[in-house]
Design an enzyme around this catalytic site. Structure first.
Site, PDB file in Angstrom:
ATOM      1  CB  CYS A 159      -0.850  -0.004   1.265  1.00  0.00           C
ATOM      2  SG  CYS A 159       0.190   0.006   2.746  1.00  0.00           S
TER       3      CYS A 159
ATOM      4  CB  CYS B 298       0.739   4.848   7.431  1.00  0.00           C
ATOM      5  SG  CYS B 298      -0.410   5.187   6.075  1.00  0.00           S
TER       6      CYS B 298
ATOM      7  CD  GLU C 237      -2.901   1.140  13.143  1.00  0.00           C
ATOM      8  OE1 GLU C 237      -2.461   0.326  12.306  1.00  0.00           O
ATOM      9  OE2 GLU C 237      -3.972   1.737  13.017  1.00  0.00           O
TER      10      GLU C 237
ATOM     11  CB  CYS D  75      -6.315   2.470   5.566  1.00  0.00           C
ATOM     12  SG  CYS D  75      -5.505   0.946   5.070  1.00  0.00           S
TER      13      CYS D  75
HETATM   14  O1  0CH Z   1      -1.047  -5.134   9.307  1.00  0.00           O
HETATM   15  P1  0CH Z   1      -0.121  -4.615  10.322  1.00  0.00           P
HETATM   16  O2  0CH Z   1      -0.669  -3.380  11.013  1.00  0.00           O
HETATM   17  O3  0CH Z   1       0.300  -5.634  11.341  1.00  0.00           O
HETATM   18  O4  0CH Z   1       1.191  -4.087   9.642  1.00  0.00           O
HETATM   19  P2  0CH Z   1       2.011  -4.444   8.343  1.00  0.00           P
HETATM   20  O5  0CH Z   1       1.889  -5.868   7.972  1.00  0.00           O
HETATM   21  O6  0CH Z   1       3.373  -3.933   8.579  1.00  0.00           O
HETATM   22  O7  0CH Z   1       1.315  -3.618   7.176  1.00  0.00           O
HETATM   23  C1  0CH Z   1       1.433  -2.244   7.068  1.00  0.00           C
HETATM   24  C2  0CH Z   1       0.450  -1.505   7.890  1.00  0.00           C
HETATM   25  C3  0CH Z   1       1.135  -0.489   8.749  1.00  0.00           C
HETATM   26  C4  0CH Z   1       0.223   0.361   9.590  1.00  0.00           C
HETATM   27  O8  0CH Z   1      -1.074   0.495   9.137  1.00  0.00           O
HETATM   28 FE1  SF4 Z   2      -0.968   0.836   4.468  1.00  0.00          FE
HETATM   29 FE2  SF4 Z   2      -3.339   1.456   5.337  1.00  0.00          FE
HETATM   30 FE3  SF4 Z   2      -1.433   0.859   7.068  1.00  0.00          FE
HETATM   31 FE4  SF4 Z   2      -1.302   3.129   5.727  1.00  0.00          FE
HETATM   32  S1  SF4 Z   2      -2.853   2.605   7.197  1.00  0.00           S
HETATM   33  S2  SF4 Z   2       0.374   1.659   6.034  1.00  0.00           S
HETATM   34  S3  SF4 Z   2      -2.196   2.599   3.754  1.00  0.00           S
HETATM   35  S4  SF4 Z   2      -2.311  -0.534   5.572  1.00  0.00           S
END
Ligand code: 0CH
Ligand code: SF4
Length: 318
Positions: A18, A102, A132, A201
């Site tokens: 993303c 993000c 988060e 999101c």
């Molecule tokens: O899905 P999570 O939040 O565990 O994180 P990820 O796999 O590092 O993906 C990116 C999302 C980062 C914050 O929204």
């Molecule tokens: Fe990706 Fe959504 Fe996480 Fe942002 S909030 S890093 S767009 S998954």
């Protein structure tokens, strides 16, 4: 020579990186280019083993706490966001820090603060212990935000003033489970203040929608992603609930051909933190045993991009 059995691969789209993940990874790469190695990263920049290993090889050093960083090297905060105490401590120690949170997570931080300033009690829908959640709760004083994970938590929640409650959410939740929790909150607290626009999101929403689009046809769903990636785990859940046998794998090596006995249609997707090269790796591995036909199924178009921090921007950036 025996002929390989045919298999159709339904490739979910959108899938994989993303805009927030793309930005976070670029921040680490550019920091290494600009400041040289090592660049410290507080927590995995995104929850993906392959991304972390590649950045380690470039000169990133991953730590869990600021205390584990020397003060004379830059430190990057991960895409998941950090409690307010973290940049405050970095400033106190006169460290150079780059925030890869993000912008859509930062937006939730701002919302929570706005509700707090308006005197509301805040509920955060999310998963306990996830960075988060720790980051969002850490925007406000202890006790200002109550975490809700389940419908039982909604039933047990006792705000001081039921007419003055607000909710925010983690960005990577199950769209369907969250709708259920929100409905229960609204039933108990009809006046509850809610996000203008969903906190879950666009990327989370679209990837889950794309899985639903293919899962009806696919007998098996393979999700590329690491086990600690919340959004990737959610994709496997969505697949399972839609009737597919779903497996979360880090890469092609994680694929067990036994899962595919008698299977004619397999769905493939990738979490928001999983590189596209891993998807190709799975298709290549399938091609060793099957006559593969790939069909890409588009559930949504994505055009979101985020700017890099000014200090890392280059003249050729758009
Ligand atoms: O899905 P999570 O939040 O565990 O994180 P990820 O796999 O590092 O993906 C990116 C999302 C980062 C914050 O929204
Ligand atoms: Fe990706 Fe959504 Fe996480 Fe942002 S909030 S890093 S767009 S998954």
């Amino acid at each position: 020579m025996t002929q390989c059995p045919p298999i159709t691969v339904l490739l979910a789209s959108p899938r994989g990186f993303c805009a927030g993940v793309d930005r976070a990874i670029q921040i680490v790469e550019r920091a290494i280019t600009k400041y040289g190695a090592p660049v410290y990263v507080r927590h995995e920049i995104v929850h993906n083993r392959h991304v972390v290993d590649r950045l380690k090889a470039l000169g990133a050093v991953f730590v869990e706490e600021l205390d584990d960083c020397p003060t004379d090297r830059p430190v990057v905060f991960s895409a998941h966001g950090v409690p307010k105490s973290v940049p405050a401590e970095a400033k106190g120690r006169k460290m150079l820090y780059l925030d890869a949170t993000c912008p859509l997570v930062s937006k939730v931080h701002v919302e929570a603060e706005r509700h707090h300033d308006a005197g509301r009690e805040i509920v955060l829908i999310g998963h306990a212990g996830h960075p988060e959640v720790v980051g969002t709760m850490g925007q406000l004083p202890d006790g200002a935000v109550v975490l809700i994970e389940t419908l039982d938590d909604v039933a047990a929640y006792q705000p001081q003033d039921p007419a003055n409650v607000a909710f925010v959410t983690q960005t990577t939740l199950s769209v369907d489970d969250t709708a259920g929790i929100v409905a229960a909150l609204r039933a108990r607290f009809p006046a509850i203040a809610q996000p203008h626009k969903e906190d879950i999101c666009y990327a989370t929403t679209n990837r889950q929608e794309a899985v639903k689009t293919i899962a009806g046809r696919a007998e098996v769903l393979l999700v590329l992603g690491s086990a600690n990636s919340s959004n990737s785990v959610r994709l496997a859940e969505v697949g399972l609930r839609s009737g597919a046998r779903a497996y979360l794998i880090d890469d092609a090596q994680g694929l067990d051909f036994g899962w595919l006995d008698g299977t004619r249609v397999v769905g493939v997707t990738a979490g928001a933190s999983a590189p596209e090269v891993l998807v190709q790796g799975v298709i290549d591995r399938l091609s060793e045993r099957f006559e593969v036909t790939v069909e890409e199924i588009d559930a949504a178009r994505e055009t979101v991009t985020f700017k890099l921090p000014k200090v890392l921007a280059r003249a050729d950036d758009g």
